[in-house]
Design an enzyme around this catalytic site. Structure first.
Site, PDB file in Angstrom:
ATOM      1  N   ILE A 138       1.249   3.528  -0.083  1.00 43.13           N
ATOM      2  CA  ILE A 138       2.057   4.677   0.312  1.00 43.13           C
ATOM      3  C   ILE A 138       1.166   5.600   1.139  1.00 43.13           C
ATOM      4  O   ILE A 138      -0.059   5.560   1.028  1.00 43.13           O
ATOM      5  CB  ILE A 138       2.680   5.430  -0.892  1.00 43.13           C
ATOM      6  N   ASP A 139       1.783   6.415   1.976  1.00 45.10           N
ATOM      7  CA  ASP A 139       1.037   7.256   2.909  1.00 45.10           C
ATOM      8  C   ASP A 139       0.176   8.295   2.193  1.00 45.10           C
ATOM      9  O   ASP A 139       0.443   8.663   1.047  1.00 45.10           O
ATOM     10  CB  ASP A 139       1.995   7.996   3.844  1.00 45.10           C
ATOM     11  N   LYS A 140      -0.814   8.804   2.912  1.00 46.06           N
ATOM     12  CA  LYS A 140      -1.701   9.833   2.379  1.00 46.06           C
ATOM     13  C   LYS A 140      -0.911  11.019   1.826  1.00 46.06           C
ATOM     14  O   LYS A 140      -1.191  11.509   0.727  1.00 46.06           O
ATOM     15  CB  LYS A 140      -2.657  10.305   3.482  1.00 46.06           C
ATOM     16  N   ARG A 168      10.414   7.654   6.472  1.00 42.37           N
ATOM     17  CA  ARG A 168      10.202   8.736   7.427  1.00 42.37           C
ATOM     18  C   ARG A 168      10.842   8.420   8.780  1.00 42.37           C
ATOM     19  O   ARG A 168      11.462   9.287   9.408  1.00 42.37           O
ATOM     20  CB  ARG A 168       8.708   8.997   7.583  1.00 42.37           C
TER      21      ARG A 168
END
Length: 304
Positions: free
Chosen positions: A139-141, A240
């Site tokens: 998963i993204d930062k 997103r």
């Protein structure tokens, strides 16, 4: 051995600089990386090295040798992590917003992998190499929430197969901009890398992969909406990109929408994770509470 890629230039490439043609043929590589390959003699046109200013001709035969990347080596670091579940095969961790999953350029340490290596004393699956041990999915930062980690190669392969077969449960909560016309729906639009910005993904029908996202509006917040997203596929930045595509970018997403004061990145949380255990064969499901940063924004929007 390097990966070798070959193609023959067509009439549409006549007069193009070679780096432009290469970027169309190899969309996952940046223009600067391709220029470096040309300058290092890794790109041959009709069997000969050329400069990065070379102009393409119809029928040019191009070979590109892409060397193996030099991986960073992750080192164990004593960093606290929120472990939701652990056994001899796997872990489920609750990643905080702002933590990078694995080392990369610009983030050589302080990552979840560094913390996992310390906690597991190196006992993690080796399938994704020395820089991403144990990492089955990411998963993204600036996305918080649940992440599954494999301790053994057997577990890694078993779990990765579930992701491939879309039998893996992943549900997210997000605050999105605007009111949704339809309270439930599905976005079935392919995703690939943007031709205009190599760091961004986009809905595209060229050099793309299938991407399916289901959504349900949980709460109307006036000019915003609390939304549950369920992933059928797992493309980079999928929620997103899809939410921005339908006109409702995730709040705080400064890549696909706009930054939000007081919020470090997008308001997106991986809330639910479900999978079949590689040893017991039983289905396991985990749910995490919304983190503090998310609740604060939610309370502020509810108050208007």
């Amino acid at each position: 051995m390097p990966d070798r890629f070959e193609f023959t230039a067509g009439t549409e490439n006549i007069g193009e600089r070679i780096d432009k043609t290469l970027s169309e043929q190899l969309p996952d590589m940046s223009r600067s990386a391709l220029q470096k390959l040309v300058s290092e003699g890794c790109v041959l046109v009709n069997g000969k090295a050329v400069s990065k200013n070379y102009k393409m001709k119809n029928g040019d035969n191009v070979t590109v040798d892409i060397p193996e990347p030099e991986e960073l080596k992750a080192e164990p670091q004593d960093i606290p992590i929120d472990i939701v579940y652990e056994d001899d095969s796997l872990l489920v961790v609750n990643k905080p917003q702002g933590m990078v999953v694995h080392p990369a350029a610009g983030n050589p340490d302080g990552t979840l992998v560094n913390a996992l290596m310390y906690h597991c004393k190196g006992r993690l699956s080796s399938i994704n190499g020395v820089v991403r041990p144990g990492i089955v999915h990411r998963i993204d930062k600036f996305t918080s929430g649940l992440l599954m980690v494999a301790k053994t190669d057997k577990a890694h392969n078993f779990l990765a197969e579930q992701i491939k077969d879309h039998s893996f449960t992943r549900e997210y909560n997000a605050i999105c901009v605007g009111r949704f016309k339809d309270l439930t729906g599905t976005v079935n639009e392919p995703i690939g890398r943007s031709k205009f910005d190599r760091k961004k993904m986009c809905v595209t029908y060229q050099n793309c992969k299938e991407a399916v996202t289901h959504y349900e509006v949980l709460e109307d917040l006036g000019q915003y909406s609390l939304v549950k997203f369920k992933l059928e596929t797992g493309r980079t930045h999928q929620i997103r990109v899809h939410s921005a595509f339908i006109g409702h970018p995730v709040l705080g997403d400064d890549v696909y929408g706009k930054a939000y004061k007081g919020l470090a990145g997008q308001c997106l949380h991986a809330k639910k994770l479900g999978f079949i255990h590689p040893e017991s064969g039983e289905y396991m499901e985990f749910d995490s509470d919304l983190p503090e940063y998310f609740v604060k924004v939610l309370d502020k929007l509810r108050k208007g």
